[in-house]
Design a protein around this motif. Structure first.
Motif, mmCIF file in Angstrom:
data_model
loop_
_atom_site.group_PDB
_atom_site.id
_atom_site.type_symbol
_atom_site.label_atom_id
_atom_site.label_comp_id
_atom_site.label_asym_id
_atom_site.label_seq_id
_atom_site.Cartn_x
_atom_site.Cartn_y
_atom_site.Cartn_z
ATOM 1 N N ASP B 73 -15.102 2.453 9.692
ATOM 2 C CA ASP B 73 -13.937 3.336 9.683
ATOM 3 C C ASP B 73 -13.732 3.965 8.310
ATOM 4 O O ASP B 73 -13.246 5.085 8.199
ATOM 5 C CB ASP B 73 -12.703 2.540 10.101
ATOM 6 N N LEU B 74 -14.140 3.242 7.276
ATOM 7 C CA LEU B 74 -14.007 3.770 5.922
ATOM 8 C C LEU B 74 -14.807 5.059 5.762
ATOM 9 O O LEU B 74 -14.363 6.020 5.138
ATOM 10 C CB LEU B 74 -14.505 2.712 4.931
ATOM 11 N N LEU B 75 -16.001 5.071 6.390
ATOM 12 C CA LEU B 75 -16.874 6.245 6.325
ATOM 13 C C LEU B 75 -16.223 7.432 7.032
ATOM 14 O O LEU B 75 -16.285 8.569 6.555
ATOM 15 C CB LEU B 75 -18.204 5.878 6.979
ATOM 16 N N TYR B 78 -13.622 8.847 4.742
ATOM 17 C CA TYR B 78 -14.248 9.668 3.705
ATOM 18 C C TYR B 78 -14.651 11.021 4.268
ATOM 19 O O TYR B 78 -14.465 12.057 3.632
ATOM 20 C CB TYR B 78 -15.495 8.976 3.133
ATOM 21 N N PHE B 82 -12.887 14.081 2.391
ATOM 22 C CA PHE B 82 -13.725 14.928 1.547
ATOM 23 C C PHE B 82 -14.222 16.144 2.312
ATOM 24 O O PHE B 82 -14.244 17.255 1.771
ATOM 25 C CB PHE B 82 -14.900 14.134 0.979
ATOM 26 N N ALA B 179 -4.738 0.168 6.536
ATOM 27 C CA ALA B 179 -4.824 -0.270 5.135
ATOM 28 C C ALA B 179 -5.925 0.483 4.400
ATOM 29 O O ALA B 179 -5.851 0.679 3.185
ATOM 30 C CB ALA B 179 -5.082 -1.768 5.061
ATOM 31 N N LEU B 180 -6.961 0.920 5.156
ATOM 32 C CA LEU B 180 -8.075 1.616 4.510
ATOM 33 C C LEU B 180 -7.645 2.968 3.963
ATOM 34 O O LEU B 180 -8.304 3.533 3.100
ATOM 35 C CB LEU B 180 -9.211 1.835 5.513
ATOM 36 N N SER B 182 -5.440 3.534 2.052
ATOM 37 C CA SER B 182 -5.058 3.424 0.649
ATOM 38 C C SER B 182 -6.117 4.057 -0.247
ATOM 39 O O SER B 182 -5.794 4.514 -1.344
ATOM 40 C CB SER B 182 -4.854 1.963 0.273
ATOM 41 N N VAL B 183 -7.381 4.137 0.236
ATOM 42 C CA VAL B 183 -8.431 4.689 -0.634
ATOM 43 C C VAL B 183 -8.255 6.182 -0.869
ATOM 44 O O VAL B 183 -8.804 6.718 -1.828
ATOM 45 C CB VAL B 183 -9.865 4.433 -0.092
ATOM 46 N N MET B 190 -0.575 -1.119 1.811
ATOM 47 C CA MET B 190 -1.655 -1.599 0.945
ATOM 48 C C MET B 190 -1.613 -0.901 -0.415
ATOM 49 O O MET B 190 -1.705 -1.544 -1.458
ATOM 50 C CB MET B 190 -2.995 -1.298 1.641
ATOM 51 N N GLN B 194 -0.865 -2.281 -4.200
ATOM 52 C CA GLN B 194 -1.801 -2.058 -5.311
ATOM 53 C C GLN B 194 -1.051 -1.522 -6.532
ATOM 54 O O GLN B 194 -1.289 -1.952 -7.654
ATOM 55 C CB GLN B 194 -2.865 -1.034 -4.904
#
Lengths: 242, 239
Positions: B73-75, B78, B82, B179-180, B182-183, B190, B194
């Motif tokens: 999921d992070l990918l 991104y 992006f 939570a991901l 947050s990146v 999250m 931080q």
């Protein structure tokens, strides 16, 4: 379409595959052993043991993996002096070990729930029969209960394995350069998110496809008793042909 | 760590982080809920395509579900952040704007969660549709019900009943996935913890607080889902 760029990205991303596989492999192996122990304990032990174990399982299943990784990697850093005194600082200093610890504890919690379901599905008659044969507790588990429970839990455990492979991508947030980490690096250098996503996505899909095939093979191997015997099968085929 | 210090750190006094963390937790719930609701649209369309679509629609829906359930999921996040930003930057440059244009993080976050949850929800809806007894649909046809009426009166109510357990799982998954986000700098629970951890140098306290808040959210929503499931089964005879 820029074939040369794709090729370059794909090759660079392949460099991250060993780390991805390492993280998933180590945490899944240790996590599996822990899960078996936890599941047996959850299934049998006295409430005094079960209650804290349930708390552990609920904690790790109810919070995001990212929180768990941060809690171990950054959070425990707050106790650096005491960890150094205990001689375990080397473990919590390295993002690699922190991620493995978090992934292991996470998969052990999910795995314990899955295997507990498997243990519950073992028919009482099987256990009674084994006890009637005079099997000891250990032999009963090794020969009767665990094989049946594993077979039952295999599909769900397969999903957990794939979730773990996907979960290793979070290691990139604490600076480890596995596939997603390298992908992020390339994206922020080139801003060509779509191409990089296609390459990285292809790598994960290939990994997951291989895992799915391997699990299907294992499931097939473990369930000969659910298929008609070869003689009967060839007979029905002849019958259909006739 | 003495208790009073930690209480005042997370408390509701002027210097406490309590309000900020609770607001962020609300953000997490809002994000996840918006993601799942929008994802229901994607998932519903994909399930419909897989059940009734032609070859092209079915293939597209299959690819969508396989891709976003198989890729981390992070990918996906991104890709949207992006990819979307560089698209916006290109559009901006076309109109003479200078430099990098970032995508609004909330919209990106909701879209990411919707795309991911849609891929999972498609499976849930497909399974639930197949669980509806064929006799129900035949009976509706025999009464000459038009399609939309049949969908509203016969299919959807029963489909939802079968879908509730699966939807509950998707909700819990998306809640943790949020939570991901947050990146990309979206201030949800999250990210807020931080920030707190960074500015007070008490990471352990803040991540434990985040974990507890996530647990509270998952516990409450778990209880609500169980209640909904029970209520949906009130007309069903137990064997």
């Amino acid at each position: 379409m820029d074939i040369a760029f794709f090729q370059d990205v794909f090759l660079r991303l392949l460099g991250g595959v060993p780390l991805t596989l390492q993280l998933a492999g180590i945490s899944l192996s240790i996590g599996f052993v822990l899960a078996v122990v936890l599941a047996i304990a959850l299934h049998n032990a006295s409430p005094l043991v079960v209650l804290p174990l349930r708390g552990y399982v609920a904690l790790f299943r109810g919070t995001p993996l990212l929180v768990q990784i941060f809690l171990i990697y950054y959070g425990l850093g707050q106790f650096r002096p005491s960890l150094q005194a205990m001689g375990v600082w080397w473990l919590f200093r390295e993002p690699y070990w922190c991620v493995i610890l978090a992934l292991t504890l996470n998969t052990a919690a999910y795995g314990a729930e899955i295997l507990r379901g498997g243990l519950q599905s073992v028919p009482a008659g099987q256990i009674e029969a084994a006890l009637a044969c005079g099997m000891s507790r250990g032999l009963l588990y090794r020969r009767i209960v665990l094989p049946l429970a594993f077979r039952q839990a295999l599909p769900a455990y397969g999903n957990e394995i794939i979730l773990m492979v996907k979960g290793t991508s979070l290691a990139s947030i604490v600076t480890l350069l596995e596939v997603t980490g390298i992908a992020h690096q390339i994206i922020s250098q080139t801003y060509r998110a779509i191409e990089v996503f296609i390459c990285a996505g292809a790598i994960y899909l290939i990994l997951n496809f291989a895992i799915t095939r391997a699990l299907a093979w294992l499931e097939h191997r473990l369930s000969p008793h659910l298929r008609p015997p070869p003689a009967a099968r060839s007979a029905t085929q002849k019958g259909e042909a006739a | 760590m003495d208790l009073p210090a930690f209480v005042s750190l997370l408390g509701f006094s002027e210097k406490g982080w309590g309000p900020a963390l609770l607001t962020a937790a609300g953000m997490t719930v809002l994000l996840s809920a918006s993601g799942v609701v929008l994802g229901a649209l994607f998932g519903g369309l994909a399930a419909f395509a897989r059940l009734k679509g032609g070859r092209l629609a079915r293939g597209t829906a299959d690819a969508y579900c396989t891709l976003f359930r198989g890729v981390p999921d992070l990918l996906t996040i991104y890709l949207l952040y992006f990819g979307g930003s560089s698209l916006l930057t290109a559009v901006g440059r076309f109109f003479g704007a200078q430099g990098f244009v970032g995508l609004p993080t909330f919209a990106t976050g909701v879209l990411a969660l919707a795309i991911i949850s849609g891929a999972y929800q498609a499976e849930v809806y497909r399974g639930a549709f197949l669980a509806i007894p064929a006799g129900q649909i035949e009976a509706a046809r025999a009464l000459a019900m038009p399609g939309p009426l049949m969908l509203r009166r016969i299919i959807l109510p029963q489909l939802l009943r079968y879908a509730i357990p699966g939807l509950g799982n998707v909700w819990q998954l998306i809640l943790k996935d949020s939570a991901l986000l947050s990146v990309i700098g979206l201030v949800e629970l999250m990210r807020q913890s931080q920030i707190g951890a960074g500015s007070t140098r008490q990471p352990f306290v803040f991540y434990i607080a985040a974990a507890v808040l996530y647990l509270v959210i998952t516990f409450i929503s778990g209880a609500l889902i169980r209640r909904a499931e029970k209520r949906s089964l009130r007309g069903v005879r137990r064997a």
